[in-house]
Design a protein around this motif. Structure first.
Motif, PDB file in Angstrom:
ATOM      1  N   ASN A 176      38.889   9.214  31.388  1.00  0.00           N
ATOM      2  CA  ASN A 176      38.460  10.718  30.875  1.00  0.00           C
ATOM      3  C   ASN A 176      37.322  10.872  30.796  1.00  0.00           C
ATOM      4  O   ASN A 176      36.415   9.905  30.138  1.00  0.00           O
ATOM      5  N   LEU A 177      36.623  11.971  31.307  1.00  0.00           N
ATOM      6  CA  LEU A 177      35.305  12.312  31.118  1.00  0.00           C
ATOM      7  C   LEU A 177      34.706  12.369  29.618  1.00  0.00           C
ATOM      8  O   LEU A 177      33.748  11.590  29.238  1.00  0.00           O
ATOM      9  N   ALA A 178      35.447  12.814  28.679  1.00  0.00           N
ATOM     10  CA  ALA A 178      35.369  12.723  27.168  1.00  0.00           C
ATOM     11  C   ALA A 178      35.315  11.365  26.570  1.00  0.00           C
ATOM     12  O   ALA A 178      34.731  11.262  25.506  1.00  0.00           O
ATOM     13  N   LEU A 179      36.153  10.373  27.242  1.00  0.00           N
ATOM     14  CA  LEU A 179      36.265   9.237  26.721  1.00  0.00           C
ATOM     15  C   LEU A 179      35.324   8.239  27.050  1.00  0.00           C
ATOM     16  O   LEU A 179      34.975   7.428  26.220  1.00  0.00           O
ATOM     17  N   ARG A 180      34.687   8.383  28.248  1.00  0.00           N
ATOM     18  CA  ARG A 180      33.635   7.345  28.672  1.00  0.00           C
ATOM     19  C   ARG A 180      32.451   6.952  27.731  1.00  0.00           C
ATOM     20  O   ARG A 180      32.224   5.887  27.415  1.00  0.00           O
ATOM     21  N   PRO A 181      32.035   8.249  27.163  1.00  0.00           N
ATOM     22  CA  PRO A 181      30.920   8.048  26.125  1.00  0.00           C
ATOM     23  C   PRO A 181      31.291   7.423  24.933  1.00  0.00           C
ATOM     24  O   PRO A 181      30.726   6.603  24.113  1.00  0.00           O
TER      25      PRO A 181
ATOM     26  N   ASP B 163      36.007  20.067  21.208  1.00  0.00           N
ATOM     27  CA  ASP B 163      35.563  21.549  21.318  1.00  0.00           C
ATOM     28  C   ASP B 163      35.779  22.181  22.507  1.00  0.00           C
ATOM     29  O   ASP B 163      35.458  21.475  23.468  1.00  0.00           O
ATOM     30  N   GLY B 164      36.283  23.279  22.832  1.00  0.00           N
ATOM     31  CA  GLY B 164      36.739  23.831  23.906  1.00  0.00           C
ATOM     32  C   GLY B 164      35.397  24.158  25.021  1.00  0.00           C
ATOM     33  O   GLY B 164      35.429  23.810  26.207  1.00  0.00           O
ATOM     34  N   GLY B 165      34.472  24.866  24.409  1.00  0.00           N
ATOM     35  CA  GLY B 165      33.211  24.981  25.086  1.00  0.00           C
ATOM     36  C   GLY B 165      32.453  23.706  25.648  1.00  0.00           C
ATOM     37  O   GLY B 165      32.298  23.481  26.704  1.00  0.00           O
ATOM     38  N   ARG B 166      32.379  22.609  24.663  1.00  0.00           N
ATOM     39  CA  ARG B 166      31.842  21.361  25.003  1.00  0.00           C
ATOM     40  C   ARG B 166      32.575  20.547  26.189  1.00  0.00           C
ATOM     41  O   ARG B 166      32.054  19.974  27.211  1.00  0.00           O
ATOM     42  N   LEU B 167      34.208  20.861  26.047  1.00  0.00           N
ATOM     43  CA  LEU B 167      34.987  20.201  27.138  1.00  0.00           C
ATOM     44  C   LEU B 167      34.708  20.879  28.700  1.00  0.00           C
ATOM     45  O   LEU B 167      34.697  20.326  29.555  1.00  0.00           O
ATOM     46  N   ARG B 168      34.400  22.096  28.550  1.00  0.00           N
ATOM     47  CA  ARG B 168      34.206  23.077  29.885  1.00  0.00           C
ATOM     48  C   ARG B 168      32.906  22.418  30.593  1.00  0.00           C
ATOM     49  O   ARG B 168      32.758  22.491  31.490  1.00  0.00           O
TER      50      ARG B 168
ATOM     51  N   GLU C 142      54.668  27.691  21.645  1.00  0.00           N
ATOM     52  CA  GLU C 142      53.351  27.646  21.974  1.00  0.00           C
ATOM     53  C   GLU C 142      53.080  27.057  23.267  1.00  0.00           C
ATOM     54  O   GLU C 142      53.591  26.115  23.811  1.00  0.00           O
ATOM     55  N   ARG C 143      51.973  27.577  23.787  1.00  0.00           N
ATOM     56  CA  ARG C 143      51.537  27.426  25.144  1.00  0.00           C
ATOM     57  C   ARG C 143      50.909  25.989  25.233  1.00  0.00           C
ATOM     58  O   ARG C 143      50.442  25.390  24.026  1.00  0.00           O
ATOM     59  N   VAL C 144      50.724  25.384  26.327  1.00  0.00           N
ATOM     60  CA  VAL C 144      49.957  24.072  26.370  1.00  0.00           C
ATOM     61  C   VAL C 144      48.410  24.165  26.513  1.00  0.00           C
ATOM     62  O   VAL C 144      48.116  24.942  27.369  1.00  0.00           O
ATOM     63  N   ALA C 145      47.722  23.667  25.670  1.00  0.00           N
ATOM     64  CA  ALA C 145      46.288  23.523  25.471  1.00  0.00           C
ATOM     65  C   ALA C 145      45.810  22.310  25.860  1.00  0.00           C
ATOM     66  O   ALA C 145      46.244  21.267  25.370  1.00  0.00           O
ATOM     67  N   LYS C 146      44.510  22.214  26.692  1.00  0.00           N
ATOM     68  CA  LYS C 146      43.861  20.948  26.947  1.00  0.00           C
ATOM     69  C   LYS C 146      43.173  20.631  26.036  1.00  0.00           C
ATOM     70  O   LYS C 146      42.267  21.262  25.431  1.00  0.00           O
ATOM     71  N   ALA C 147      42.985  19.329  25.287  1.00  0.00           N
ATOM     72  CA  ALA C 147      42.371  18.706  24.228  1.00  0.00           C
ATOM     73  C   ALA C 147      41.465  17.706  25.211  1.00  0.00           C
ATOM     74  O   ALA C 147      41.571  17.483  26.277  1.00  0.00           O
ATOM     75  N   ALA C 148      40.713  16.853  24.426  1.00  0.00           N
ATOM     76  CA  ALA C 148      39.716  15.890  25.046  1.00  0.00           C
ATOM     77  C   ALA C 148      40.785  14.800  25.581  1.00  0.00           C
ATOM     78  O   ALA C 148      40.428  14.334  26.646  1.00  0.00           O
ATOM     79  N   ILE C 149      41.732  14.349  24.914  1.00  0.00           N
ATOM     80  CA  ILE C 149      42.553  13.274  25.236  1.00  0.00           C
ATOM     81  C   ILE C 149      43.672  13.584  25.945  1.00  0.00           C
ATOM     82  O   ILE C 149      44.287  12.958  26.657  1.00  0.00           O
ATOM     83  N   ALA C 150      44.503  14.675  25.228  1.00  0.00           N
ATOM     84  CA  ALA C 150      45.853  14.969  25.513  1.00  0.00           C
ATOM     85  C   ALA C 150      46.077  16.367  25.747  1.00  0.00           C
ATOM     86  O   ALA C 150      45.122  17.128  25.758  1.00  0.00           O
ATOM     87  N   PHE C 151      47.112  16.775  25.621  1.00  0.00           N
ATOM     88  CA  PHE C 151      47.474  18.173  25.608  1.00  0.00           C
ATOM     89  C   PHE C 151      48.043  18.610  24.138  1.00  0.00           C
ATOM     90  O   PHE C 151      49.141  18.222  23.800  1.00  0.00           O
ATOM     91  N   SER C 152      47.574  19.693  23.526  1.00  0.00           N
ATOM     92  CA  SER C 152      48.063  19.998  22.198  1.00  0.00           C
ATOM     93  C   SER C 152      48.666  21.472  22.326  1.00  0.00           C
ATOM     94  O   SER C 152      48.432  22.064  23.409  1.00  0.00           O
ATOM     95  N   PRO C 153      49.488  21.686  21.450  1.00  0.00           N
ATOM     96  CA  PRO C 153      50.064  23.163  21.140  1.00  0.00           C
ATOM     97  C   PRO C 153      48.940  23.997  21.128  1.00  0.00           C
ATOM     98  O   PRO C 153      47.963  23.852  20.218  1.00  0.00           O
ATOM     99  N   ALA C 154      48.847  25.319  21.795  1.00  0.00           N
ATOM    100  CA  ALA C 154      47.689  26.041  21.620  1.00  0.00           C
ATOM    101  C   ALA C 154      47.364  26.813  20.321  1.00  0.00           C
ATOM    102  O   ALA C 154      46.343  26.817  19.969  1.00  0.00           O
ATOM    103  N   GLU C 155      48.540  26.931  19.457  1.00  0.00           N
ATOM    104  CA  GLU C 155      48.219  27.261  18.210  1.00  0.00           C
ATOM    105  C   GLU C 155      48.048  26.265  17.113  1.00  0.00           C
ATOM    106  O   GLU C 155      48.065  26.380  15.913  1.00  0.00           O
TER     107      GLU C 155
ATOM    108  N   LEU D 126      29.164  19.293  33.791  1.00  0.00           N
ATOM    109  CA  LEU D 126      27.935  18.615  33.811  1.00  0.00           C
ATOM    110  C   LEU D 126      28.056  17.158  33.955  1.00  0.00           C
ATOM    111  O   LEU D 126      26.841  16.614  33.961  1.00  0.00           O
ATOM    112  N   GLY D 127      29.144  16.654  33.642  1.00  0.00           N
ATOM    113  CA  GLY D 127      29.348  15.313  33.460  1.00  0.00           C
ATOM    114  C   GLY D 127      28.924  14.631  32.116  1.00  0.00           C
ATOM    115  O   GLY D 127      28.331  15.088  31.197  1.00  0.00           O
TER     116      GLY D 127
END
Length: 435
Positions: A75-80, A177-182, A408-421, A187-188
């Motif tokens: 996972n990109l977010a996990l590597r660092p 953070d959603g913006g940081r994940l995008r 609740e919709r499925v939302a992407k988190a850094a490690i897994a998928f969370s409920p959107a709300e 950007l890697g």
């Protein structure tokens, strides 16, 4: 000559990466409808993946000799966070050495010893919840699972490590953070490691963890059996202790908020949208009829809302998968999500039906929320026990009601998928001890 790979989207890597960062599950579903069980994704910073959704292909990968498969791409977010020395990212034979080292801490006797502590930590957390007003369940589950893993890693600390708990919470919020994940997807990981916000969140965590390791080394272990003790006492082949870099990577791997908190949030989200399932579970637990239905609820939640969408491995030898002769070096990605949603495996795969696991066994290759083979999540059994203990405790202590009737919709988190709300609920106390 370039190897022949399954078909897939022709969009540029940047565009595919943007879609993957925003809607990975929808992207997987569209690709399977268009290209079939095997297709190729080309993702910036992650490489070219051959995605596989036939359970037989997953079986071939998970049953392969460990020497035939490499780590793949984390996972990109996990590597660092994890670092190069983490058990999750190390190659064979080092991976198996580290895995065998940590496995007893999360299985067998040690796991059973932690069960009562899980219940007590859950009870304490639940009794801190606000009564009669909406709150987000996912952050509360994050706090609880963090307490559980802190106990497994450091043992009883009497509040001495509350500062580290706060730092880990801040790090989790930074990673999610959603913006940081995008931006990370485009950007890697190098961008993340250089960013000021990331350094401000990560460096204090590293300092606090290594500070505790140094303190424990100076004091001596005195027979303790937590994860820090295991790692401090470990010696390499030449008799040397693990380096601070090794210790940092292994401990951050254990301490980083895993998918258990999001899976717990999903258990309650699904049950609250299916009150008849919730009622059956409560009645069976109250009557002391065993944990068969409780186990089925956990299994079905992990099926319909798996923590990860794909498991990526690198072929170290050529293999025939998805009807293609794939050369060494190919990244192959059995899709947990697609396999869990196959109509020829699960009737009405989009529906929450725990009863299906009263009639069938949850097993590789058709039930793979924790992956499979030699790299299956080493804390899988521990996570399932934790989910059962927490679910029992919450149902004993409070009556939960959803704020919204719709799912609740499925939302992407850094490690897994969370409920959107984030699992928005209202709690009504069942016990007088509830604050």
């Amino acid at each position: 000559m370039m190897p022949k790979l399954p078909p897939g989207p022709r969009a540029p890597r940047l565009l595919q990466s943007r879609r993957w960062s925003r809607e990975p599950l929808a992207m997987l579903e569209r690709c399977r409808r268009r290209y079939g069980d095997s297709f190729t994704l080309r993702l910036r910073h992650l490489g070219t993946w051959v995605v596989l959704s036939d359970p037989e292909d997953a079986k071939r990968i998970f049953s392969a000799d460990p020497d035939d498969l490499g780590v793949g791409v984390p996972n990109l977010a996990l590597r660092p966070v994890l670092g190069a020395h983490s058990v999750m990212l190390s190659e064979e034979p080092e991976h198996m050495v580290r895995r065998k080292l940590m496995l007893p801490r999360f299985h067998g006797e040690r796991m059973r010893e932690d069960a009562d502590a899980m219940t007590e930590l859950a009870r304490r957390e639940v009794r801190s919840w606000p009564a009669g007003e909406p709150f987000e369940l996912w952050p509360r589950m994050q706090a609880l699972t963090q307490d559980v893993v802190m106990r497994a890693v450091f043992g009883e600390d009497g509040g001495r490590l509350d500062g580290l708990r706060a730092l880990l919470t801040s790090l989790t919020e930074t990673v999610n953070d959603g913006g940081r994940l995008r931006r990370l997807a485009l950007l890697g990981p190098g961008w993340l490691e250089r960013s000021r916000g990331w350094r401000e969140a990560m460096e204090p965590v590293e300092a606090a963890v290594l500070g505790e390791v140094r303190r424990r080394r100076a004091e001596g272990e005195d027979g303790r059996r937590d994860a820090v003790s295991i790692l401090i006492e470990t010696r390499t082949e030449d008799g040397a202790p693990l380096s601070e870099k090794d210790l940092r990577d292994e401990l951050l791997t254990l301490l980083t908020d895993g998918p258990t908190s999001s899976s717990l949030a999903w258990v309650f989200e699904r049950l609250l949208r299916h009150p008849e399932k919730l009622r059956r579970l409560q009645e069976e637990l109250l009557a002391g009829e065993g944990e068969a239905y409780l186990d089925a609820v956990i299994k079905e939640t992990l099926r319909i809302r798996p923590p990860v969408s794909v498991v990526v491995r690198r072929l170290l030898r050529p293999a025939t998968l998805g009807g293609y002769e794939l050369p060494a070096g190919t990244l192959v990605a059995p899709s947990v999500y697609l396999i869990h949603h196959r109509e020829d495996v699960y009737e009405q795969p989009g529906e929450f039906i725990p009863e299906r696991f009263l009639e069938r066994r949850a097993a590789v290759p058709t039930w793979i929320p924790f992956g499979g083979g030699s790299r299956r999540c080493l804390a899988a059994s521990y996570a399932e026990q934790e989910m059962k203990r927490v679910l029992r405790t919450v149902l004993d202590e409070v009556e939960l009601m959803p704020v919204e009737r719709r799912a609740e919709r499925v939302a992407k988190a850094a490690i897994a998928f969370s409920p959107a709300e984030h699992g928005l609920v209202v709690a009504k106390p069942r016990t007088r001890a509830y604050a």
